[in-house]
Design a protein around this motif. Structure first.
Motif, short mmCIF file in Angstrom:
data_model
loop_
_atom_site.label_atom_id
_atom_site.label_comp_id
_atom_site.label_asym_id
_atom_site.label_seq_id
_atom_site.Cartn_x
_atom_site.Cartn_y
_atom_site.Cartn_z
N VAL A 1 -49.95 130.13 12.33
CA VAL A 1 -49.00 130.74 11.11
C VAL A 1 -47.33 130.89 12.63
O VAL A 1 -46.41 130.19 11.44
N SER A 2 -47.80 129.55 12.93
CA SER A 2 -46.59 129.66 14.16
C SER A 2 -46.48 128.11 13.53
O SER A 2 -44.87 128.00 13.74
N ILE A 3 -47.40 127.76 13.73
CA ILE A 3 -47.41 125.63 13.43
C ILE A 3 -46.58 125.72 11.44
O ILE A 3 -45.92 124.78 11.68
N ALA A 4 -47.11 126.34 10.44
CA ALA A 4 -46.28 126.68 9.59
C ALA A 4 -45.63 125.68 9.19
O ALA A 4 -45.02 125.33 8.38
N VAL A 5 -44.57 127.33 9.43
CA VAL A 5 -42.67 127.32 9.27
C VAL A 5 -42.31 125.68 9.79
O VAL A 5 -41.82 125.47 9.22
N PRO A 6 -42.79 125.73 10.86
CA PRO A 6 -41.84 124.33 10.79
C PRO A 6 -42.49 122.86 10.42
O PRO A 6 -42.02 122.39 10.22
N LEU A 7 -43.75 123.30 10.10
CA LEU A 7 -44.48 122.13 9.09
C LEU A 7 -43.69 121.98 7.52
O LEU A 7 -43.24 120.84 6.68
N LEU A 8 -43.48 122.99 6.76
CA LEU A 8 -42.71 123.38 5.96
C LEU A 8 -41.45 122.54 5.33
O LEU A 8 -41.43 121.85 4.66
N VAL A 9 -40.80 123.06 6.43
CA VAL A 9 -39.37 122.65 6.77
C VAL A 9 -39.41 121.02 7.07
O VAL A 9 -38.83 120.04 6.53
N PHE A 10 -40.60 120.45 7.71
CA PHE A 10 -40.37 119.25 7.92
C PHE A 10 -40.68 118.42 6.65
O PHE A 10 -40.26 116.95 6.50
N PHE A 11 -41.71 118.69 6.24
CA PHE A 11 -42.13 118.03 4.88
C PHE A 11 -41.15 118.35 3.40
O PHE A 11 -40.86 117.09 2.48
N PHE A 12 -40.35 118.96 3.56
CA PHE A 12 -38.53 119.54 2.67
C PHE A 12 -38.04 118.70 2.94
O PHE A 12 -37.29 118.40 2.15
N MET A 13 -37.77 118.39 4.30
CA MET A 13 -36.44 117.78 4.87
C MET A 13 -36.37 116.50 5.45
O MET A 13 -35.68 116.22 6.80
N GLN A 14 -37.52 116.03 5.17
CA GLN A 14 -37.66 115.13 6.37
C GLN A 14 -37.14 113.65 5.90
O GLN A 14 -36.66 113.53 6.92
N LYS A 15 -36.24 113.30 5.72
CA LYS A 15 -35.22 112.77 5.13
C LYS A 15 -33.94 112.94 5.84
O LYS A 15 -33.06 112.23 7.20
N TYR A 16 -33.48 114.69 5.87
CA TYR A 16 -32.27 114.76 7.67
C TYR A 16 -32.93 114.48 8.73
O TYR A 16 -32.05 114.30 9.29
N LEU A 17 -34.23 114.92 8.59
CA LEU A 17 -34.65 114.75 9.74
C LEU A 17 -34.58 113.81 10.43
O LEU A 17 -34.25 113.28 11.61
N VAL A 18 -35.30 112.47 9.59
CA VAL A 18 -35.11 110.99 9.67
C VAL A 18 -33.74 110.73 10.38
O VAL A 18 -33.51 109.87 11.72
N ARG A 19 -32.80 110.92 9.32
CA ARG A 19 -31.34 110.62 9.57
C ARG A 19 -30.95 110.94 10.79
O ARG A 19 -30.14 110.50 11.37
N GLY A 20 -31.03 112.16 11.27
CA GLY A 20 -30.71 112.32 12.59
C GLY A 20 -31.74 112.04 13.57
O GLY A 20 -30.74 111.69 14.75
N LEU A 21 -32.57 111.48 13.66
CA LEU A 21 -33.27 111.09 14.56
C LEU A 21 -32.34 109.55 14.51
O LEU A 21 -32.15 109.44 15.64
N LEU A 22 -32.14 108.86 13.19
CA LEU A 22 -32.07 107.86 14.25
C LEU A 22 -30.31 107.69 14.32
O LEU A 22 -30.08 106.91 15.31
N ALA A 23 -29.29 109.07 14.31
CA ALA A 23 -27.94 108.95 14.88
C ALA A 23 -28.06 109.06 15.86
O ALA A 23 -27.18 109.66 16.44
N GLY A 24 -28.77 110.42 15.94
CA GLY A 24 -28.68 111.01 17.62
C GLY A 24 -29.70 110.63 18.89
O GLY A 24 -28.85 110.59 19.63
N SER A 25 -30.67 109.47 18.69
CA SER A 25 -30.91 108.49 20.10
C SER A 25 -29.19 107.67 20.35
O SER A 25 -28.93 106.64 19.70
N VAL A 26 -29.28 107.66 21.08
CA VAL A 26 -28.08 107.06 22.11
C VAL A 26 -28.58 105.57 22.31
O VAL A 26 -29.52 105.32 22.49
N LYS A 27 -28.07 105.05 21.70
CA LYS A 27 -28.08 103.60 20.96
C LYS A 27 -27.10 102.26 22.58
O LYS A 27 -26.11 103.17 23.16
#
Lengths: 333, 384
Positions: free
Chosen positions: B358-384
């Motif tokens: 039950v607790s994992i379900a919501v983040p997983l939904l967010v993950f699968f529907f917004m993966q694009k933004y998540l990846v983009r954020g990761l790429l911009a957010g890791s200190v280069k």
């Protein structure tokens, strides 16, 4: 009032206050120093000097209060002792000495070092492998999604997931943990993995590697795609085999990104708390610094030693902090 | 170029296999918990979850109805019934049966066997049996038969019903779910606006000390929040917030800000200079530039950060434990509830697995529907 309503109200109030502040302070600045009239030039200069600070103030205030001040305050607390009846007295290095005399602290330090050696390395290697391999096949994106998925799962959720994997039943009974089922099927004896001294640390680390590999893969995959094609073409023309291309052409070009992944994972490892707290709570020789600190602060209620151990974590993070800041400055210039 | 290596079929096969192996390794732990959450406690503790995906075959003993139930059909005495009636599983099938424990699969379904005490017995695949005898059956107990039974996989939603709707304070996740939402939403929304303004100033306004402030943000990015626990708890207690939602919202806002400012600054600094300078030349105020140009253009970065902050606050345990959860237990969040379940009901996998899912379900939904933004954020957010 129901907390949910309170939450909604807080969002509304929070946003209104934010907008009100930014709008109001900017208006006020423009009224005090109007960019017209006889002193327009001077006014514009003053307004331009003040305005950035209006924009920055809420963020800087929150950052200062919630992150910068606590560093100093924790350092101070680590050098003081709470006396019965309230108040604090200067204790010098007593807390650190007391901590250094506790075997649990050294256990935590050694385990943390083990985590540092194993997790960032494995996560980066698996991530690099996954990035390189999935880029070449049609269903690579689906594979990437699946490997990336644990990123969305909480450490606590992951702990439950892996506790089922490690579950152990007495020999002779049907095993319900898949790891023991495999071991028994191969003719071995079932083990309670989380209580085997020393090795149980590695079973906890596996959980974090499982979570962090996706992160490494995503970042490294983007870096691999950013490698100029000409360098690879040239290598192929020169007769390099795929292994050589990967290790001698690609990896050196993404060294910077590999370091980023490595340091980011290192920081996560230094702060690792939930997995150990949920799976073993530091028993059976699995203590780590963050959980040691939690136990000192909220179970033993010894704020002095707790703060001292927090400072130890900070000191371990410090080299990466300096390295990050230097890199960021280099990039901006 | 990438198909150069792929031209060697052996290598391509090795790649497919290696990726398949990794994918299986990565999905199996989660999948196991998901399957377990649909099984009853008995099923979980008697067989591995992987077995529940296939029909199980096992030999069981049955007792035929007692001779008291016999009826007379013409000159035959007959006992009829179904071996599965007491089990209640209608989908079970019988693949072989026998009348003696020494040879439990002597007959195929539909075969007719002689009974020791006289008469015949036949059992069909669906468990229907029929005993016939020309003389009345005697004795008080029914005949014993054995069958090889194959049970199809069975799953239940009972666990979810119990965890989500029972309202039980120990097993129920209802309240914790609402509390988690209450923590998460304000803690995600509030930092965005504050950070966006600061990011704009750091990206496009010129003032002394700007570089130093950016360096400061980068430094704070890695400060372990463990350091903040005691001083801030003391602060909250002193100014009267105490332990509660206000405290946890403020804490999450503070801890999320370095990432927010850093990520948004990187993005906003990358916006085209022309747009901003043209607007300045046209007489737009900085406030107008920010609200009319920067905010709409930064939507992808704002979304990335929002997803990060959402995942982080939803999945957080430590901050909630320190700043929110008091002795009353009324303000528990899901991660904390799960840890408590692990302590009190460590063996009850059906409840634990369901609560975790039950607790994992919501983040997983967010993950699968917004993966694009998540990846983009990761790429911009890791200190280069």
């Amino acid at each position: 009032m129901a907390p949910a309503l309170q939450g909604l109200l807080t969002i509304v109030i929070g946003i209104s206050v934010c907008i009100g502040y930014f709008l109001g302070s900017n208006l006020l600045l423009d009224t005090l120093f109007p960019p017209r009239g006889p002193r327009a030039g001077r006014n514009i200069n003053i307004a331009n000097m003040v305005r950035p600070w209006l924009f920055l103030f809420p963020a800087m205030f929150a950052l200062g209060l919630y992150l910068a001040y606590p560093v100093v305050e924790t350092l101070r607390l680590s050098l003081t002792e709470r006396v019965p009846g309230g108040g604090y007295v200067w204790a010098g290095l007593d807390n650190y000495i007391q901590m250094a005399n506790e075997p649990k602290f050294w256990e935590a330090i050694i385990n943390n070092m083990l985590w540092l050696l194993v997790v960032p390395g494995l996560a980066t290697v698996f991530g690099l492998l996954a990035a390189q391999l999935t880029d070449r096949i049609k269903w690579g994106n689906i594979a990437k999604s699946i490997i990336f998925m644990p990123m969305a799962i909480s450490f606590v959720g992951a702990s439950v997931i892996w506790k089922l994997v490690y579950d152990a039943r007495p020999a002779g009974q049907e095993q319900i943990g898949i790891l023991n089922a495999i071991v028994v099927a191969l003719g071995g004896q079932p083990e309670t993995w989380l209580t085997i001294p020393f090795w149980n640390n590695f079973f906890l680390m596996a959980v974090l590697v499982w979570i962090q590999t996706g992160f490494a893969m995503v970042i490294l995959s983007a870096a691999l795609r950013g490698i100029p094609e000409e360098t690879i073409e040239a290598a192929i023309v020169d007769g390099a085999n795929p292994m050589q291309i990967f290790f001698k052409i690609k990896v050196p070009q993404i060294k910077g990104t590999i370091m980023v992944v490595w340091t980011t994972t290192t920081i996560i490892v230094l702060k690792i708390f939930d997995i150990v707290f949920a799976m073993t709570n530091g028993q059976w020789g699995t203590q780590v610094l963050a959980n040691y600190m939690y136990a000192k602060l909220f179970v033993a209620r010894d704020w002095g030693v707790g703060s001292a151990s927090a400072i130890v974590i900070m000191v371990l993070v410090l080299p990466i902090l300096v390295w990050n800041v230097r890199n960021a400055r280099k990039e901006m210039n | 170029m990438k198909n150069i290596a792929g031209q060697k079929p052996a290598l391509l096969w090795a790649t497919h296999l290696a990726v398949a192996f990794m994918v299986i390794l990565w999905i199996i732990p989660t999948f196991g918990l998901l399957v377990s959450s649909f099984r009853t406690g008995d099923q979980i503790s008697t067989s591995g979850w992987w077995k529940s995906l296939f029909a199980t075959e096992q030999v069981e003993g049955f007792r035929i109805a007692s001779p008291e139930d016999q009826v007379q059909e013409g000159d035959l005495y007959v006992i009829e019934g179904n071996v599965f009636t007491d089990g209640g599983a209608e989908a079970n099938t019988l693949s072989a049966w026998g009348t003696s424990s020494r040879d439990v699969s002597a007959y195929a379904p539909g075969d007719v066997a002689e009974l020791r005490d006289g008469g015949t017995i036949t059992i069909a695949e669906n468990g229907d049996y029929r005993l016939e005898n020309s003389e009345p059956f005697e004795g008080s107990r029914g005949e014993r038969v054995f069958g090889t039974v194959s049970e199809p996989p069975t799953f239940t939603l009972e666990n979810y019903d119990r965890v989500l709707f029972s309202g039980s304070s120990t097993d129920g996740m209802q309240k914790a779910f609402l509390n988690t939402m209450t923590v998460t939403i304000p803690a995600t929304v509030i930092p965005i606006l504050i950070a966006a303004f600061a990011a704009y100033a750091l990206a496009w306004m010129d003032f002394p000390g700007r570089a130093l402030l950016i360096a400061g943000v980068v430094a704070l990015l890695v400060v372990p929040l463990q350091l903040a626990l005691i001083p801030l708890l003391k602060l909250h207690l002193n100014i009267g917030i105490g332990k509660g939602y206000m405290g946890v919202w403020l804490a999450h806002t503070g801890f999320g800000l370095p990432m927010a400012v850093y990520l948004l600054r990187n993005y906003i600094a990358g916006l085209p200079r022309d747009i901003i300078e043209n607007a300045r030349v046209d007489g737009a105020t900085e406030f107008q530039i920010f609200t009319r140009i920067i905010l709409p253009l930064s939507f992808p970065a704002l979304a990335s950060f929002a997803i990060f902050q959402f995942l982080w606050t939803w999945n957080d345990l430590l901050v909630a434990k320190v700043f929110l959860i008091d002795a009353s237990g009324q303000t528990t969040v899901m991660t904390n509830q799960i840890v408590e379940l692990m302590g009190t009901r460590g063996g009850d996998w059906e409840i634990l697995a369901t609560a975790a899912f039950v607790s994992i379900a919501v983040p997983l939904l967010v993950f699968f529907f917004m993966q694009k933004y998540l990846v983009r954020g990761l790429l911009a957010g890791s200190v280069k």
